[in-house]
Design an enzyme around this catalytic site. Structure first.
Site, PDB file in Angstrom:
ATOM      1  N   GLU A 107       0.855  -1.194   0.000  1.00  0.00           N
ATOM      2  CA  GLU A 107       0.000   0.000   0.000  1.00  0.00           C
ATOM      3  C   GLU A 107       0.883   1.233   0.000  1.00  0.00           C
ATOM      4  O   GLU A 107       2.109   1.137   0.077  1.00  0.00           O
ATOM      5  CB  GLU A 107      -0.939  -0.017   1.219  1.00  0.00           C
ATOM      6  CG  GLU A 107      -1.979  -1.130   1.142  1.00  0.00           C
ATOM      7  CD  GLU A 107      -2.908  -1.181   2.341  1.00  0.00           C
ATOM      8  OE1 GLU A 107      -2.813  -0.317   3.220  1.00  0.00           O
ATOM      9  OE2 GLU A 107      -3.718  -2.119   2.385  1.00  0.00           O
TER      10      GLU A 107
ATOM     11  N   ARG B   8      -0.356   8.536   9.508  1.00  0.00           N
ATOM     12  CA  ARG B   8      -0.223   7.078   9.678  1.00  0.00           C
ATOM     13  C   ARG B   8       0.094   6.384   8.360  1.00  0.00           C
ATOM     14  O   ARG B   8      -0.535   6.651   7.333  1.00  0.00           O
ATOM     15  CB  ARG B   8      -1.532   6.529  10.236  1.00  0.00           C
ATOM     16  CG  ARG B   8      -1.550   5.025  10.409  1.00  0.00           C
ATOM     17  CD  ARG B   8      -2.879   4.608  10.985  1.00  0.00           C
ATOM     18  NE  ARG B   8      -3.951   4.895  10.067  1.00  0.00           N
ATOM     19  CZ  ARG B   8      -4.472   4.016   9.213  1.00  0.00           C
ATOM     20  NH1 ARG B   8      -3.993   2.782   9.142  1.00  0.00           N
ATOM     21  NH2 ARG B   8      -5.467   4.354   8.435  1.00  0.00           N
TER      22      ARG B   8
ATOM     23  N   ARG C 260      -0.450   8.875   2.196  1.00  0.00           N
ATOM     24  CA  ARG C 260      -1.820   9.362   2.073  1.00  0.00           C
ATOM     25  C   ARG C 260      -1.996  10.869   2.115  1.00  0.00           C
ATOM     26  O   ARG C 260      -2.854  11.422   1.442  1.00  0.00           O
ATOM     27  CB  ARG C 260      -2.651   8.781   3.212  1.00  0.00           C
ATOM     28  CG  ARG C 260      -3.087   7.430   2.897  1.00  0.00           C
ATOM     29  CD  ARG C 260      -4.006   6.923   3.945  1.00  0.00           C
ATOM     30  NE  ARG C 260      -4.104   5.502   3.670  1.00  0.00           N
ATOM     31  CZ  ARG C 260      -4.604   4.619   4.460  1.00  0.00           C
ATOM     32  NH1 ARG C 260      -5.083   5.008   5.617  1.00  0.00           N
ATOM     33  NH2 ARG C 260      -4.643   3.359   4.132  1.00  0.00           N
TER      34      ARG C 260
ATOM     35  N   HIS D 229     -10.984   9.504   7.524  1.00  0.00           N
ATOM     36  CA  HIS D 229     -10.790   8.049   7.640  1.00  0.00           C
ATOM     37  C   HIS D 229     -10.244   7.627   9.001  1.00  0.00           C
ATOM     38  O   HIS D 229     -10.638   6.606   9.533  1.00  0.00           O
ATOM     39  CB  HIS D 229      -9.833   7.615   6.533  1.00  0.00           C
ATOM     40  CG  HIS D 229      -9.519   6.154   6.504  1.00  0.00           C
ATOM     41  ND1 HIS D 229     -10.494   5.191   6.336  1.00  0.00           N
ATOM     42  CD2 HIS D 229      -8.341   5.484   6.616  1.00  0.00           C
ATOM     43  CE1 HIS D 229      -9.917   3.991   6.347  1.00  0.00           C
ATOM     44  NE2 HIS D 229      -8.624   4.138   6.530  1.00  0.00           N
TER      45      HIS D 229
ATOM     46  N   HIS E 155      -8.748   9.615   3.834  1.00  0.00           N
ATOM     47  CA  HIS E 155      -8.363   8.557   2.895  1.00  0.00           C
ATOM     48  C   HIS E 155      -8.552   9.103   1.494  1.00  0.00           C
ATOM     49  O   HIS E 155      -9.610   9.668   1.183  1.00  0.00           O
ATOM     50  CB  HIS E 155      -9.225   7.304   3.104  1.00  0.00           C
ATOM     51  CG  HIS E 155      -8.652   6.081   2.466  1.00  0.00           C
ATOM     52  ND1 HIS E 155      -8.617   5.920   1.098  1.00  0.00           N
ATOM     53  CD2 HIS E 155      -8.072   4.979   2.994  1.00  0.00           C
ATOM     54  CE1 HIS E 155      -8.049   4.760   0.816  1.00  0.00           C
ATOM     55  NE2 HIS E 155      -7.702   4.162   1.950  1.00  0.00           N
TER      56      HIS E 155
HETATM   57  C1  SIN Z   1      -7.256   0.696   3.046  1.00  0.00           C
HETATM   58  O1  SIN Z   1      -7.558  -0.458   2.813  1.00  0.00           O
HETATM   59  O2  SIN Z   1      -6.939   1.492   2.161  1.00  0.00           O
HETATM   60  C2  SIN Z   1      -7.293   1.182   4.464  1.00  0.00           C
HETATM   61  C3  SIN Z   1      -6.198   0.596   5.226  1.00  0.00           C
HETATM   62  C4  SIN Z   1      -5.787   1.531   6.333  1.00  0.00           C
HETATM   63  O3  SIN Z   1      -6.445   2.542   6.573  1.00  0.00           O
HETATM   64  O4  SIN Z   1      -4.742   1.273   6.928  1.00  0.00           O
END
Ligand code: SIN
Length: 536
Positions: free
Chosen positions: A113, A384, A288, A349, A241
């Site tokens: 991610e 985060r 993010r 988020h 998010h």
């Molecule tokens: C996501 O699946 O994008 C959220 C995961 C997260 O907030 O750590």
């Protein structure tokens, strides 16, 4: 009415349930939750849980990624501790039965991610939170030392204040003796006396107009601890998010997991441009805060309501297999993600700040621990790293259970705590006042305390929030306890703290971005100057 328990756990997400299972080896555990056991933020987590599992990954890489995302505000000692204890805690989850996905060769399928330099996210399809929640609930329900009270709303922590003493903010002698908990079905308030109290109430999403959090996320734990004069920190670091499904009027907003970008999906503006390359060399997989501000900027430049997430170049079978939840949700709304671009917008988020805790999850109030999203451990800093929240919850729940369990023998119940005083309160007829005030709080926070802030916006937000605060406190004092009035009071408290902390921070850093303070140089160059910047 009074009840007694060794450990009072408020909240039933991954943090609360993990703690409960571990603490039940030391004493009697009581879990209270204002909704049903599975109404938690955890259940909505799609992406997964981050931990170093195999080469070429290593602890130093995960530590570095976390520190970079945190923009210089993480506590490096805490980051090192969490990253190095993470694999053991994941093994605990696996032993409990969490079905993390494996590849055909039998090894765990690790996803990637934003902000991660390696594949290190364990997941169950795109429903990781649900799989963890189900597994933990099954275990908790079978544990004879754990009692569960659903539809029970913790409204106030019990401290010396309830014994008639004057308690000052951050006074080191404050102790927690349990909580007043409203039984929402029988409409009475119970004084739960406990030796140890755990606040694990999750997020704050409903302080904002749009959020990925379920409707139970009203910042209850943070508000309660703040009112009990405990330390709350870093609340200006609200994580938006970057990719929720653009679906106006739907609450909560549906998350389009970042793992989809890790799998190859690309953000595009309405002109079809892969715009993230202009903002950061990591493109759609930048941390993010960077991606969110870039999307916000693109939407403002072009006057659009959303941008696109494009996965049409990826294997249709692979998409359906890895992301069944996203696929099914979108197809029900007429979007076939294998053929159509997905309209996405940033929404609230996660709260990176919260109740300040030490390395064992202990708050500034003795006998009170805070775990999960409600806490501020030092791991996340100003932003985060994706999928670091579930791992933080289990690492700290383990530590808190051992720490509090080992001191249980030295603690007693505070029997002098009085029963709840119902005097002078009546049933509130004017529900419309509450629902209207909830909307006002959300408008204030989204309009003035969102992704881009300024001194003027924050000042305006504070003035309006103070009016709502006065009105609500007077209503609260006259009303019989109801879920809605307690939640309104809590979102006002949390909104107020966010504004206050944002006003105190005279810089742009991580998730806190103010047009009045230039952004310090980070690991990546600043975004280019936009042709039209509506924030000036
Ligand atoms: C996501 O699946 O994008 C959220 C995961 C997260 O907030 O750590």
């Amino acid at each position: 009415m009074k009840k007694r328990t060794d450990f009072l756990v408020i909240g039933s997400g991954i943090a609360g349930l993990t703690f409960a299972l571990k603490a039940s080896k030391f004493g009697k555990v009581t879990i209270v939750t204002k909704a049903c056991l599975d109404d938690t933020n955890t259940r909505y987590a799609q992406g997964g849980i981050a931990a170093v599992f195999r080469e070429p990954d290593n602890f130093e890489k995960h530590i570095k990624d976390t520190l970079i995302a945190g923009d210089g505000c993480c506590d490096e000692g805490v980051v090192r501790m969490v990253v190095s204890e993470a694999p053991e805690r994941i093994k605990d989850l696996i032993k409990l039965g969490v079905p993390f996905d494996k590849k055909e060769d039998g090894t765990y399928d690790l996803a990637k991610e934003g902000g991660h330099s390696e594949h290190r996210i364990l997941h169950h399809k795109d429903k990781t939170g649900e799989a963890i929640q189900k597994t933990l609930m099954l275990r908790v329900r079978k544990d004879p030392n754990i009692e569960i009270f659903e539809q029970h709303f913790a409204i106030e922590l019990l401290t010396q204040h309830h014994l008639g003493e004057v308690v000052k903010k951050n006074y080191p002698g404050i102790k927690c003796y349990g909580a007043y908990v409203a039984d929402l079905v029988n409409k009475k308030v119970i004084a739960f006396l406990s030796k140890v109290t755990i606040v694990a109430t999750g997020g704050i999403g409903n302080v904002y107009l749009t959020t990925t959090n379920p409707e139970i996320a009203t910042g209850d734990g943070i508000a309660m601890v703040y009112r009990a004069k405990g330390t709350v920190e870093n609340m200006e670091f609200v994580q938006f998010h970057p990719t929720s499904l653009y679906d106006p009027g739907t609450r909560p907003s549906f998350l389009i997991t970042e793992a989809l970008r890790g799998y190859g999906a690309v953000l595009k503006n309405m002109a079809g441009e892969d715009f993230m390359k202009r903002y950061d060399s990591r493109g759609s997989l930048a941390p993010r805060d960077i991606v969110t501000r870039a999307i916000d900027n693109e939407m403002k430049i072009w006057g659009d309501d959303h941008v696109w997430l494009d996965c049409t170049h990826l294997s249709p079978e692979g998409l359906k297999d890895h992301f069944p939840n996203v696929f099914e949700h979108c197809i029900a709304r007429g979007i076939d993600i294998t053929k159509d671009k997905i309209p996405v917008v940033p929404v609230q988020h996660y709260s990176c700040g919260g109740i300040k805790v030490d390395i064992n999850g202990q708050s500034s109030i003795d006998r009170l621990y805070a775990l999960g999203e409600v806490s501020s451990t030092g791991l996340h800093g100003a932003n985060r790293l994706a999928s670091n929240s579930l791992i933080e919850a289990v690492v700290f729940a383990h530590r808190a259970a051992l720490h509090s369990g080992n001191r249980l023998g030295d603690l007693t119940f505070e029997e002098e705590i009085p029963n709840w005083d119902y005097k002078g309160t009546t049933h509130l007829e004017e529900m419309v006042l509450i629902t209207q005030s909830i909307k006002e709080v959300q408008m204030i926070m989204s309009n003035y305390v969102g992704i881009v802030r300024s001194d003027l916006r924050l000042e305006r937000a504070m003035v309006r929030m103070e009016i709502l605060y006065q009105e609500t406190e007077s209503l609260y004092k006259r009303s019989l306890i109801s879920k809605k009035i307690c939640e309104l009071r809590n979102i006002i408290n949390v909104g107020y703290i966010i504004i206050k902390h944002a006003r105190n921070r005279k810089e742009s850093i991580g998730l806190h971005y103010s047009i009045d303070y230039p952004k310090k140089a980070r690991t990546e160059p600043l975004p280019p100057v936009s042709p039209v910047d509506l924030d000036h």
